[in-house]
Design a protein around this motif. Structure first.
Motif, PDB file in Angstrom:
ATOM      1  N   LEU A  66     128.028 -24.367  38.543  1.00  0.00           N
ATOM      2  CA  LEU A  66     129.307 -25.454  38.831  1.00  0.00           C
ATOM      3  C   LEU A  66     128.573 -26.564  39.559  1.00  0.00           C
ATOM      4  N   MET A  67     127.592 -26.245  40.508  1.00  0.00           N
ATOM      5  CA  MET A  67     126.863 -27.447  41.055  1.00  0.00           C
ATOM      6  C   MET A  67     126.005 -28.269  40.397  1.00  0.00           C
ATOM      7  N   ALA A  68     125.749 -27.790  39.065  1.00  0.00           N
ATOM      8  CA  ALA A  68     124.947 -28.702  38.185  1.00  0.00           C
ATOM      9  C   ALA A  68     125.818 -29.449  37.267  1.00  0.00           C
ATOM     10  N   ILE A  69     127.126 -29.532  37.352  1.00  0.00           N
ATOM     11  CA  ILE A  69     128.196 -29.996  36.442  1.00  0.00           C
ATOM     12  C   ILE A  69     128.408 -31.348  37.429  1.00  0.00           C
ATOM     13  N   LYS A  70     128.384 -32.629  36.668  1.00  0.00           N
ATOM     14  CA  LYS A  70     128.522 -33.899  37.526  1.00  0.00           C
ATOM     15  C   LYS A  70     130.034 -34.230  36.837  1.00  0.00           C
ATOM     16  N   ASP A  71     130.128 -34.046  35.581  1.00  0.00           N
ATOM     17  CA  ASP A  71     131.652 -34.504  35.138  1.00  0.00           C
ATOM     18  C   ASP A  71     132.469 -33.394  35.528  1.00  0.00           C
ATOM     19  N   VAL A  72     133.262 -33.259  36.537  1.00  0.00           N
ATOM     20  CA  VAL A  72     134.137 -32.149  37.044  1.00  0.00           C
ATOM     21  C   VAL A  72     135.445 -32.212  36.058  1.00  0.00           C
ATOM     22  N   GLU A  73     135.851 -33.318  35.837  1.00  0.00           N
ATOM     23  CA  GLU A  73     137.002 -33.493  34.934  1.00  0.00           C
ATOM     24  C   GLU A  73     136.794 -33.003  33.406  1.00  0.00           C
ATOM     25  N   GLY A  74     135.803 -33.662  32.805  1.00  0.00           N
ATOM     26  CA  GLY A  74     135.280 -33.038  31.715  1.00  0.00           C
ATOM     27  C   GLY A  74     134.993 -31.665  31.630  1.00  0.00           C
ATOM     28  N   MET A  75     134.447 -31.011  32.761  1.00  0.00           N
ATOM     29  CA  MET A  75     134.145 -29.684  32.584  1.00  0.00           C
ATOM     30  C   MET A  75     135.596 -28.632  32.510  1.00  0.00           C
ATOM     31  N   VAL A  76     136.545 -29.322  33.284  1.00  0.00           N
ATOM     32  CA  VAL A  76     137.916 -28.730  33.416  1.00  0.00           C
ATOM     33  C   VAL A  76     138.473 -28.816  31.864  1.00  0.00           C
ATOM     34  N   LEU A  77     138.158 -29.840  31.258  1.00  0.00           N
ATOM     35  CA  LEU A  77     139.011 -30.096  29.799  1.00  0.00           C
ATOM     36  C   LEU A  77     138.327 -29.330  28.786  1.00  0.00           C
ATOM     37  N   SER A  78     136.899 -28.981  28.930  1.00  0.00           N
ATOM     38  CA  SER A  78     136.318 -28.342  28.140  1.00  0.00           C
ATOM     39  C   SER A  78     136.299 -26.697  28.358  1.00  0.00           C
ATOM     40  N   LEU A  79     136.778 -26.412  29.389  1.00  0.00           N
ATOM     41  CA  LEU A  79     136.692 -24.872  29.815  1.00  0.00           C
ATOM     42  C   LEU A  79     137.811 -24.148  29.183  1.00  0.00           C
ATOM     43  N   ASP A  80     137.569 -22.830  28.482  1.00  0.00           N
ATOM     44  CA  ASP A  80     138.550 -22.198  27.846  1.00  0.00           C
ATOM     45  C   ASP A  80     139.429 -21.635  28.765  1.00  0.00           C
ATOM     46  N   PRO A  81     140.891 -21.845  28.370  1.00  0.00           N
ATOM     47  CA  PRO A  81     141.630 -21.346  29.416  1.00  0.00           C
ATOM     48  C   PRO A  81     141.630 -19.810  29.902  1.00  0.00           C
TER      49      PRO A  81
END
Length: 129
Positions: A66-81
């Protein structure tokens, strides 16, 4: 509703900790390759049983991704529900040094998954982080 993430197969605590350690190595490699989204997906797979030591070790791995991710919104959008609830559950165990970051992730995850995600993560007794 999203399908639940399957818990780690039964085994001794040491076997489970070894699998978590191996998963950590994979995640570190992906982070070095600038693939933090992929690292997070692997980190969220195979949630350990209710043993506190295993849960703590697994959360450390998830937190690292989690801490390696800079684009939080992109992470949430790409995450499998199917990972929404388990990630939400893990965010409740954040540490003070990364609280701001975890709250930002919590905010974006709630926007995407809705308030039901919070309720499900509180009621879930199977999946752990």
């Amino acid at each position: 509703m999203a399908e639940a993430v399957k818990p780690v197969e039964p085994g001794s605590e040491e076997d489970i900790l070894t699998r978590i350690e191996n998963k950590s190595g994979k995640i570190e490699g992906l982070i070095k390759e600038f693939k933090p989204f992929e690292a997070l997906k692997i980190a969220l797979e195979d949630s350990p049983p209710q043993d506190e030591r295993c849960k703590s070790a697994n959360w450390t791995v998830v937190h690292k991704a989690l801490m390696a991710i800079k684009d939080v919104e992109g992470m949430v959008l790409s995450l499998d529900p199917k990972y929404y609830d388990i990630l939400m559950k893990g965010l409740s165990t954040g540490d003070p040094a990364t609280c701001d970051r975890c709250l930002k992730i919590h905010e974006k995850l709630t926007e995407k998954a809705g308030f039901g995600c919070i309720i499900r993560s509180l009621a879930d007794t199977v999946n752990t982080v």
